[in-house]
Design an enzyme around this catalytic site. Structure first.
Site, PDB file in Angstrom:
ATOM      1  N   GLY A 171      -0.022   3.295   5.362  1.00 16.37           N
ATOM      2  CA  GLY A 171      -1.108   3.246   5.446  1.00 16.37           C
ATOM      3  C   GLY A 171      -0.880   3.433   7.253  1.00 16.37           C
TER       4      GLY A 171
ATOM      5  N   ASN B 159       7.841  14.431   0.257  1.00 12.97           N
ATOM      6  CA  ASN B 159       9.176  14.367   0.609  1.00 12.97           C
ATOM      7  C   ASN B 159      10.169  15.317  -0.348  1.00 12.97           C
ATOM      8  OD1 ASN B 159      10.168  12.521  -0.655  1.00 12.97           O
ATOM      9  ND2 ASN B 159      10.366  11.202   0.716  1.00 12.97           N
TER      10      ASN B 159
ATOM     11  N   ALA C  72       9.628   5.268   7.834  1.00 19.40           N
ATOM     12  CA  ALA C  72       8.606   5.519   7.731  1.00 19.40           C
ATOM     13  C   ALA C  72       8.710   6.668   9.286  1.00 19.40           C
ATOM     14  CB  ALA C  72       8.495   4.648   9.248  1.00 19.40           C
ATOM     15  N   ALA C  73       9.643   7.708   8.969  1.00 14.81           N
ATOM     16  CA  ALA C  73       9.448   8.861   9.695  1.00 14.81           C
ATOM     17  C   ALA C  73       8.712   9.224   8.647  1.00 14.81           C
ATOM     18  CB  ALA C  73      11.644   9.648   9.359  1.00 14.81           C
ATOM     19  N   GLY C  74       8.602   9.741   7.016  1.00 16.08           N
ATOM     20  CA  GLY C  74       7.612   9.793   6.722  1.00 16.08           C
ATOM     21  C   GLY C  74       6.009   9.841   7.312  1.00 16.08           C
ATOM     22  N   ASP C  75       6.247   8.540   8.025  1.00 11.85           N
ATOM     23  CA  ASP C  75       4.966   8.487   8.315  1.00 11.85           C
ATOM     24  C   ASP C  75       4.385   9.158   9.649  1.00 11.85           C
ATOM     25  OD1 ASP C  75       4.499   6.199   5.746  1.00 11.85           O
ATOM     26  OD2 ASP C  75       5.660   5.272   6.660  1.00 11.85           O
TER      27      ASP C  75
HETATM   28  O1  RIB Z   1       7.100   4.633   4.758  1.00 12.96           O
HETATM   29  C1  RIB Z   1       7.544   2.867   5.385  1.00 12.96           C
HETATM   30  C2  RIB Z   1       6.905   1.818   4.723  1.00 12.96           C
HETATM   31  O2  RIB Z   1       6.885   1.822   3.367  1.00 12.96           O
HETATM   32  C3  RIB Z   1       7.480   0.540   4.983  1.00 12.96           C
HETATM   33  O3  RIB Z   1       7.089   0.147   6.456  1.00 12.96           O
HETATM   34  C4  RIB Z   1       7.293  -0.100   3.484  1.00 12.96           C
HETATM   35  O4  RIB Z   1       6.040  -1.213   4.682  1.00 12.96           O
HETATM   36  C5  RIB Z   1       6.773   0.250   2.685  1.00 12.96           C
HETATM   37  O5  RIB Z   1       5.301   0.811   2.632  1.00 12.96           O
END
Ligand code: RIB
Length: 317
Positions: free
Chosen positions: A46, A189, A254-257
């Site tokens: 988040g 993904n 965190a590429a997906g984030d």
């Molecule tokens: O998507 C990456 C994240 O997944 C990391 O920052 C970790 O905290 C987990 O939540």
């Protein structure tokens, strides 16, 4: 959204402290591997998405919880430093903040263990407090490191207010209530798509079949991210492959984030789904080319530069 207004994104989700460990290879079950480096940095799907959306130029409100441990203040200050509204981040007592152990190997592949802590306490009370901000947002963006019931309830609030909902179904639950996918867009993904459908994906045909199975359950639009193979977009009518950006991947964390944030920001800015998917794909590629979670979240200029570079390269081919 008018031209001179920034996109308003409400992010409901987790806020973690990441303990990132790099080693030549990930340990197998039962194996001990000597690692090379260890760093501690703010993360959480988040919070990562909130930070990425803010760096892309959106006005972001974070809805979530931290604990009463020593990480809580650092996590809050970090979000504030990114210009994110933290008014709806609640400090919970008698619990720790979320913590993740993120292991990354030289290929850039990772494995993550999350202790939810306060993230597991994001409930209906927190949602009620944030109801107005959700209803006034251009997009509600969520993931699944907070309770599923809260995600479902938030989607309902947004839906009733006509606010589009994007769900990044990560981590994907094996079994889940049917209402979870009653959102506008999901961006799993490949492994999350497999978990959501209960089917393994070994070919593009499998991905297409999974998309059709998921559409039956609610989302009108789906983007399945496929790492260095790009993404498969279903816009409600037809399927299109979004080609990948060529980058040197060093850490996929965190590429997906970054991808989910890119989608949310561009859709909030009224871009087409296709434009949003290209922008998101560039954001994800840049994130994978840097180390860490929030440390690797790109800003708008970096993304636009990469897109321009790709257009120029295609033009000269
Ligand atoms: O998507 C990456 C994240 O997944 C990391 O920052 C970790 O905290 C987990 O939540």
């Amino acid at each position: 959204m008018s031209d001179n207004k920034r996109a308003k994104i409400a992010v409901l989700g987790s806020i973690n402290m990441d303990l990132m460990i790099r080693s030549a290879k990930l340990p197998l079950p039962g194996e001990t591997v000597i690692a090379e480096t260890k760093v501690e940095n703010p993360g959480g799907k988040g919070a990562n998405q909130a930070v990425a959306a803010a760096r892309m130029g959106a006005e972001v409100t974070m809805i979530g919880c931290v604990g009463d441990d020593s990480f809580a203040e650092e996590l809050l200050q970090n979000l504030k430093a990114e210009g994110i509204n933290t008014r709806y981040v609640t400090r919970k007592t008698d619990t720790t903040s979320g913590v993740a152990v993120v292991m990354v190997e030289m290929s850039g592949e990772n494995a993550i263990l999350v202790v939810p802590g306060a993230n597991g306490l994001v409930g209906l009370a927190e949602l009620e407090q944030a109801r107005q901000v959700i209803c006034e947002s251009d997009v509600l963006l969520m993931q699944l490191e907070v309770p599923v019931e809260t995600v479902i309830a938030a989607a309902k609030i947004a839906r009733e207010a006509g606010v589009p909902v994007i769900l990044d179904p990560a981590p994907a639950p094996a079994g889940f209530p049917a209402e979870l996918l009653k959102v506008d867009l999901i961006c799993p993904n490949q492994s999350e798509t497999a978990a959501l459908t209960g089917k393994s994906l070994t070919s593009l045909e499998d991905v297409m079949a999974a998309i059709l199975a998921l559409v039956e359950q609610g989302p009108h639009q789906i983007l399945v991210t496929m790492a260095d193979q790009g993404a498969v977009l279903f816009d409600g009518e037809s399927v299109e492959i979004i080609p990948p950006f060529q980058i040197q991947a060093i850490d996929s964390t965190a590429a997906g984030d970054a991808f989910a944030a890119g989608l949310a920001v561009k859709l909030a800015e009224q871009a087409t789904l296709r434009e949003a998917a290209h922008f998101a794909s560039a954001a994800g590629a840049i994130a994978a080319s840097g180390a860490g979670a929030q440390t690797a979240m790109p800003d708008r200029e970096q993304i636009e530069t990469l897109i321009t570079k790709q257009v120029q390269e295609r033009f000269h081919e």
